[in-house]
Design a protein around this motif. Structure first.
Motif, mmCIF file in Angstrom:
data_model
loop_
_atom_site.group_PDB
_atom_site.id
_atom_site.type_symbol
_atom_site.label_atom_id
_atom_site.label_comp_id
_atom_site.label_asym_id
_atom_site.label_seq_id
_atom_site.Cartn_x
_atom_site.Cartn_y
_atom_site.Cartn_z
ATOM 1 N N SER A 317 1.002 -1.320 0.024
ATOM 2 C CA SER A 317 -0.030 -0.048 0.073
ATOM 3 C C SER A 317 1.056 1.246 -0.038
ATOM 4 C CB SER A 317 -0.917 0.004 1.155
ATOM 5 O OG SER A 317 -1.180 1.489 1.612
ATOM 6 N N GLY A 318 0.575 2.034 -0.924
ATOM 7 C CA GLY A 318 1.478 3.105 -0.986
ATOM 8 C C GLY A 318 1.302 4.252 -0.092
ATOM 9 N N GLY A 319 -0.013 4.153 0.696
ATOM 10 C CA GLY A 319 -0.057 4.917 2.059
ATOM 11 C C GLY A 319 0.551 4.400 3.014
ATOM 12 N N ALA A 320 0.592 3.032 3.190
ATOM 13 C CA ALA A 320 1.282 2.477 4.329
ATOM 14 C C ALA A 320 2.999 2.789 3.949
ATOM 15 C CB ALA A 320 0.972 1.096 4.380
ATOM 16 N N GLY A 321 3.119 2.668 2.904
ATOM 17 C CA GLY A 321 4.657 3.071 2.708
ATOM 18 C C GLY A 321 4.925 4.590 3.483
ATOM 19 N N ALA A 322 4.399 5.484 2.907
ATOM 20 C CA ALA A 322 4.583 6.809 3.195
ATOM 21 C C ALA A 322 4.527 6.891 4.663
ATOM 22 C CB ALA A 322 3.764 7.879 2.387
ATOM 23 N N TRP A 323 3.686 6.383 5.100
ATOM 24 C CA TRP A 323 3.211 6.336 6.767
ATOM 25 C C TRP A 323 4.414 5.562 7.617
ATOM 26 C CZ3 TRP A 323 -0.216 2.321 9.476
ATOM 27 C CH2 TRP A 323 -0.222 2.508 11.033
ATOM 28 N N ALA A 325 7.430 5.379 6.574
ATOM 29 C CA ALA A 325 8.789 6.149 6.399
ATOM 30 C C ALA A 325 8.552 7.346 7.431
ATOM 31 C CB ALA A 325 8.619 6.779 5.010
ATOM 32 N N ASP A 326 7.308 7.975 7.621
ATOM 33 C CA ASP A 326 7.343 8.970 8.838
ATOM 34 C C ASP A 326 7.552 8.109 10.183
ATOM 35 O OD1 ASP A 326 6.440 10.685 7.013
ATOM 36 O OD2 ASP A 326 4.503 10.764 7.483
ATOM 37 N N ALA A 327 7.172 7.016 10.420
ATOM 38 C CA ALA A 327 7.256 6.410 11.628
ATOM 39 C C ALA A 327 8.841 6.018 11.941
ATOM 40 C CB ALA A 327 6.631 5.018 11.805
ATOM 41 N N LEU A 335 15.821 5.273 5.375
ATOM 42 C CA LEU A 335 15.179 4.595 4.627
ATOM 43 C C LEU A 335 16.042 4.897 3.197
ATOM 44 C CD1 LEU A 335 12.734 4.047 6.529
ATOM 45 C CD2 LEU A 335 11.356 4.027 4.472
ATOM 46 N N ALA A 355 5.831 0.946 -6.729
ATOM 47 C CA ALA A 355 7.250 1.750 -6.271
ATOM 48 C C ALA A 355 8.528 0.985 -5.793
ATOM 49 C CB ALA A 355 7.104 3.031 -5.300
ATOM 50 N N PRO A 359 10.136 3.386 0.720
ATOM 51 C CA PRO A 359 9.503 2.294 0.845
ATOM 52 C C PRO A 359 9.134 1.634 -0.500
ATOM 53 C CG PRO A 359 8.021 4.180 1.525
ATOM 54 C CD PRO A 359 9.502 4.563 1.329
ATOM 55 N N TYR A 423 -1.334 -3.787 9.072
ATOM 56 C CA TYR A 423 -2.135 -2.670 9.335
ATOM 57 C C TYR A 423 -3.776 -3.010 9.803
ATOM 58 C CZ TYR A 423 -2.131 -2.829 4.183
ATOM 59 O OH TYR A 423 -2.089 -3.109 2.987
ATOM 60 N N MET A 445 2.364 0.363 14.259
ATOM 61 C CA MET A 445 3.406 0.924 13.360
ATOM 62 C C MET A 445 4.504 1.257 14.236
ATOM 63 S SD MET A 445 4.603 1.286 10.318
ATOM 64 C CE MET A 445 3.505 1.531 8.912
ATOM 65 N N HIS B 264 2.960 8.080 -4.667
ATOM 66 C CA HIS B 264 1.750 7.305 -4.360
ATOM 67 C C HIS B 264 0.569 8.025 -4.873
ATOM 68 C CE1 HIS B 264 -1.422 4.754 -2.647
ATOM 69 N NE2 HIS B 264 -1.744 5.621 -1.963
ATOM 70 N N GLU B 289 -0.884 7.287 14.556
ATOM 71 C CA GLU B 289 -1.390 5.693 14.571
ATOM 72 C C GLU B 289 -2.768 5.520 14.190
ATOM 73 O OE1 GLU B 289 0.119 2.884 15.263
ATOM 74 O OE2 GLU B 289 2.288 3.642 15.158
#
Lengths: 708, 708
Positions: A317-323, A325-327, A335, A355, A359, A423, A445, B264, B289
């Protein structure tokens, strides 16, 4: 054999006051002991019964006809001492007192707990508690607690991790809650021990046991205060040497938390700085949440330490990837973009809207047919990546995107940490499939990132404190000097004897000597009253700075003496200390804090208002060597001021580190007598130019040896 | 009717390319739509079939014989535009494009997504996506997604909270993960919407819909970037007015996260300061989160806002109590000691080894027989307590220490927030019992504390920005001035026109005027080069400070002009600005940041190195009024420097707040033209003495109106 095996893995267990009523604690103890499969001898003791549920019951412990390994005492507090005497007389090796009503109870007899301690010391019988919730040993199948958390019929969690974790908790509720939550995560445990009021056996004894226990791979602590710091330090050192990680939740950090902890465990919790410094010294990871502590323990037990902080995230999931990276960034991890070769290989099996950079978003399509684990395999081979985080969804009740045997094979290699997060909440199928492969699914996360960060820390072994030259014997003698504050010039002379650089100065006792001193030192000058009775010179009007000529110097001398006279009429005045005004530099504070539990802690901080407003300080147990002092300095948020901020020249960090180490050795040597030691400010000049100790305060304990 | 009802609660749904194969997305869409109980008309469109699982299938959308409310498009990207044209021609009201391969895809046709946007604008047909994961409407029973998270047969969670939460997510995976985890917590949902690439309908449209939707009580967002800031602001304002809380997870905060989000969603995420300032303006709570966002939403939906930050913790474990106190302190909450009367009443039914102070340790014994909820009742009546946290264990599979109907009765009163945490994992019985009473069990102590903190925030309504006097028309005219930097004296004149206090000064063009200027202003003086071409004066050698006499002033004047000449030989020099040296004070920076999404953001920060090293700054959307400016100042960690640090006199905060508000109005008025505005430093003098703007930089956008 580990040292407390007769207690935690006994061959025989007596229950004093045993009852068939499982609603009573004494009844629940007997019930759980049997239900959970204890294979040794159970010895109920109660004159009211001849048998309980088919087990012979004895009127007294003496009549049991055997020296039992462990007796459980859960009778009212006022009967406990007599029961202990009987146990000791009957040769009982260990007792756990579950009863409450001792030091934690305002209404208890004041001396009751001390009598238990004395009894243990007198008889040699080891005692855990009182006010303990007992223990549960998963390996030996000994349930010596009434906690409903050990009721194994109530859950059916797949086991992901075979390495067992031991738990030692000063709160039974929290210890067994860790056990309860940990099993849901798929963890395995050795023993869970609740230590209660620690009248005899303390947390340190149980930690020492678990370090020796071959069934314990890592240790989780829930603690409020350490009553046996030397014992704990020895156990923590042994754990470090044995490669057994310790993760600790330390409560009582806030003011109200301290109070609550004190009322709960009848001991005032220590200061945070001391605990933090001690945890750092022994490489103990600190957590604040149950799931955080469990996640870190799981990560450390299941993976090799990380070689560095470069993480690759694999997701669908692209959203999970960006999230992610933040975490990861929040947890101090990097990363890095993957190499062109690795990216090209990943791109060969994912759709164009995925991608490959990091991530890595394989997309649901790209993860199918083994794409996920193929990517993990590539990352295990990539020398630019230190650990791998798989972030996916295991919710599907009918299908798992990770092939179990393949995952198991990759994890078994233990080449790099591989961490897994879903997630969505994993379906039963999903959780079982990854558990069978040996993978723990982290609960959030943030926990995944925290665990990854702990693996990085674990990969950076703390070097032992280097041997340093002993302080001169003249200094050691001086630390036994008459109690109270030393005048600045005396403290500085002491520092100089230890090897610190101290500015040229003149202690002047007569206006007749001012001109000569000024000629020697050169203007501009600083002038400061010197008296052991005036430790806070500025408040006394005893300091004048930036004196530029002879006339001003004479006025300053007279004013300072007059102010001192007014401030402290009876003080013995050593004179007025003249020093050249310091060259410019970065202001730093070096001090020591006397932790009531762990002794002297050395502190380095940014000078001026920064220390107080931004709490920009770093603390370590004294002594530290120059390497550790250098680390401390670089951990300051204001460290950039010392290393060439906005084009300014770098400061003399090596000289500063030598001074920090020296102060820490002085604090260590004076741990019995030095009550206060603060150099404030130390002005650090540019590289090679050293520092100026602008002021030094050293106070010897007025009441004899500290902590005696 | 809410504005997107024909999309989110359609009477008829067409599936373009419908398939009986549920392994295909087009097949799964049809399958879930039927399985989850959609009661409207389903219109499969596929020339290959005449019926699918008993439903008539149409060769074209036009042949369906009705203007359908919603068409779902999941065919390959290259066929999407043609399908959209057919839909529009057939009078379809709304389309969701689930297909990927548009702006998020490097390999896609460059203009494809723009053509979708153009088509929507041309035809009036509303389009969600492309690259969307669809939506699920729990109330209307419309499942228009292939996400396995909507497969309702796979879970059986008790519902604790009837108030429904709406989810709008720019990542379908994360949106449905929130739904999945939220149901496990006992939450209810209205619609979960995945917005994809937002070629037409954006996140703001769906938020606006949910504000109007009577079935939505609170809104959860998972977002990377806001494409329609004006629309979002209007929706957020409407939500605030309707009392519907918004909780947002904003990803793309880290550098790598930004990159990942960009790849994304095909849009560069905005700067954090702008988002944070915008969230603050509209009272939107930010989470990082999934469980945190859900916990906050649950707390806000289930409870009245807290009137203050005083929390009482009720527990059955001393360890849990001390730990709770730490967690609450970390979240900025207070645990005041309870009144003597309340403590006495609690002590009447707990054992002597319990604690009645706060945290309240009832002990397991004291909690029995209704002690827990009796205590909650006492705390609901205690005016010194704003909210109540119950921290207990719900693990027991056979018994729950909280009486369901009594708990339900207390919660239904909604007098104060009552939050519940179980340190063990709740048993099925435990979770069902408290869910039936309407209580959500928070997933961790940190989440409980975070939710309590959000309730405190919710209880402090953000006052609307006060009306402020418009800026003089002469100033507004000046902001349309020729582009580029203004010389300091010009910027200061502008500030003075707006009402700022500017020091007396003289712009000198000839050495002949120096003596007169010095006589007027008085020594010591500051001298600064003035030229629009030299915005950074210090670097040009154009600033000399602390000039104490006429000779030095003449030298300074000559040196500054010579330095400027060397630095910028062709610059037009306005002269040398002379100002009296400022009195001492606290250095502050005021500036604006131009957020690419939200426009001007006003910043106040501690001066000097502190801003950079400790990031001690506070940002708000411009304009702010004096009240908000005062809040900003007090939020600085270095605020104590302004309010009387270590006995120093308090600084003139009211004057500083006026200046911050003024700068923000200037930034607001100049949102089309002001590229940079920074007053650095502003020296704030003691109370009543105002401030000195030591330097001012104002740059008008060189390329015409910004954002045009």
């Amino acid at each position: 054999m580990a040292r407390l095996d007769t207690l935690l893995a006994p061959r025989s267990v007596a229950v004093i006051g045993a009852s068939p009523d499982t609603h009573k604690i004494r009844g629940a103890l007997l019930h759980f002991l049997r239900k959970n499969g204890f294979t040794g001898r159970i010895v109920p003791v109660n004159p009211s019964y001849t048998e309980i549920n088919g087990i012979p019951c004895y009127p007294t412990i003496a009549s049991a006809g055997e020296k039992v390994d462990l007796a459980l005492v859960a009778i009212p507090a006022n009967g406990v001492l007599a029961a202990l005497e009987e146990c000791a007389a009957a040769g009982v090796r260990n007792v756990i007192i579950i009863s409450s009503g001792f030091a934690e109870d305002e209404a208890s007899a004041p001396d009751l707990q001390h009598q238990i301690t004395a009894l243990a010391q007198r008889t040699g019988m080891r005692i855990s508690g009182p006010n303990a919730e007992g223990f549960h040993n998963e390996v030996a199948k000994v349930t010596a607690t009434f906690s409903p958390a050990v009721d194994r019929e109530t859950d059916d969690h797949p086991v992901a991790l075979q390495a067992r974790i031991g738990i030692v908790a000063q709160s039974g509720g929290m210890g067994f809650a860790l056990f309860n939550r940990g099993r849901a995560l798929g963890l395995s445990f050795s023993s869970i021990v609740s230590t209660g009021n620690e009248a005899d056996l303390t947390l340190a004894d149980f930690v020492a046991h678990m370090v020796e226990d071959p069934d314990t791979a890592a240790i989780l602590l829930f603690l409020e205060s350490i009553r046996d710091p030397a014992g704990f330090a020895a156990a923590a050192q042994a754990a470090k040497e044995a490669g057994k990680f310790i993760v600790a939740i330390k409560i009582g950090r806030s003011a109200v938390g301290k109070l609550a902890a004190a009322s709960h465990t009848a001991s005032m919790a220590g200061w945070d700085t001391g605990y933090d410094a001690m945890f750092h010294r022994y490489g103990i990871t600190v957590a604040t949440e149950l799931d955080e502590a469990l996640s870190i323990a799981a990560a450390l037990a299941a993976n090799p330490p990380a070689k560095g902080n470069r993480v690759a995230v694999v997701t669908v999931s692209g959203g999970a990837g960006a999230w992610s990276a933040d975490a990861m960034a929040d947890a101090g991890l990097e990363l890095p973009a993957l190499s062109a070769a690795t990216q090209a290989e990943i791109r060969s099996f994912i759709p164009s809207y995925g991608a490959a950079r990091n991530p890595i978003d394989l997309t649901a399509q790209g993860a199918q047919g083994g794409g996920m684990l193929r990517t993990v395999g590539l990352l295990l081979d990539d020398p630019a990546i230190d650990q791998i985080a798989v972030v996916t969804s295991l919710a599907n009740p009918a299908r798992v995107s990770l092939d179990g045997p393949t995952l198991a094979g990759l994890l078994a290699q233990r080449r790099k940490p591989v961490l897994l997060y879903s997630y969505t909440l994993p379906s039963d199928l999903g959780r079982r499939a990854v558990a069978e492969a040996g993978a723990v699914v982290f609960p959030s996360m943030a926990m995944l990132a925290r665990a990854a960060s702990a693996l990085v820390q674990a990969g950076q072994p703390i070097s032992p404190v280097g041997e340093s030259e002993p302080l001169p014997s003249s200094v050691l003698a001086r630390l036994a000097y008459p109690a109270g504050p030393m005048a600045e010039h005396v403290a500085k002379a002491l520092l100089a004897e230890c090897g610190a650089v101290v500015s040229p100065s003149r202690l002047v006792n007569s206006p007749a000597h001012l001109a000569d001193a000024a000629a020697q030192l050169g203007f501009p000058l600083a002038a400061k009253i010197q008296s052991a009775a005036i430790p806070h010179k500025t408040e006394a009007g005893g300091v004048l700075l930036g004196i530029t000529d002879q006339a001003a110097l004479e006025r300053a001398y007279a004013d300072i003496l007059a102010n001192a006279k007014r401030h402290a009429p009876n003080a013995t005045i050593d004179g007025v200390l003249l020093e050249p005004m310091a060259a410019k530099g970065v202001e730093i504070i070096i001090g020591i804090i006397r932790d009531p539990t762990f002794g002297p802690v050395v502190m380095v901080g940014a000078g001026g208002v920064t220390t107080e407003l931004f709490k920009d300080t770093v603390h370590r147990l004294a002594p530290v060597d120059e390497a550790e002092a250098t680390d401390m300095i670089h951990l300051l948020r204001s460290a950039p001021l010392l290393t060439g901020f906005r084009g300014a020249p770098a400061a003399d960090v090596p000289a500063l580190a030598r001074l920090v180490a020296l102060v820490s050795r002085l604090a260590d040597a004076g741990r019995e007598t030095v009550a206060e030691l603060e150099l404030n400010p130390v002005i650090v000049h540019s590289a090679g130019q050293g520092y100026t100790i602008a002021d030094a305060l050293l106070v010897l304990s007025p009441a004899g040896p500290i902590g005696a």
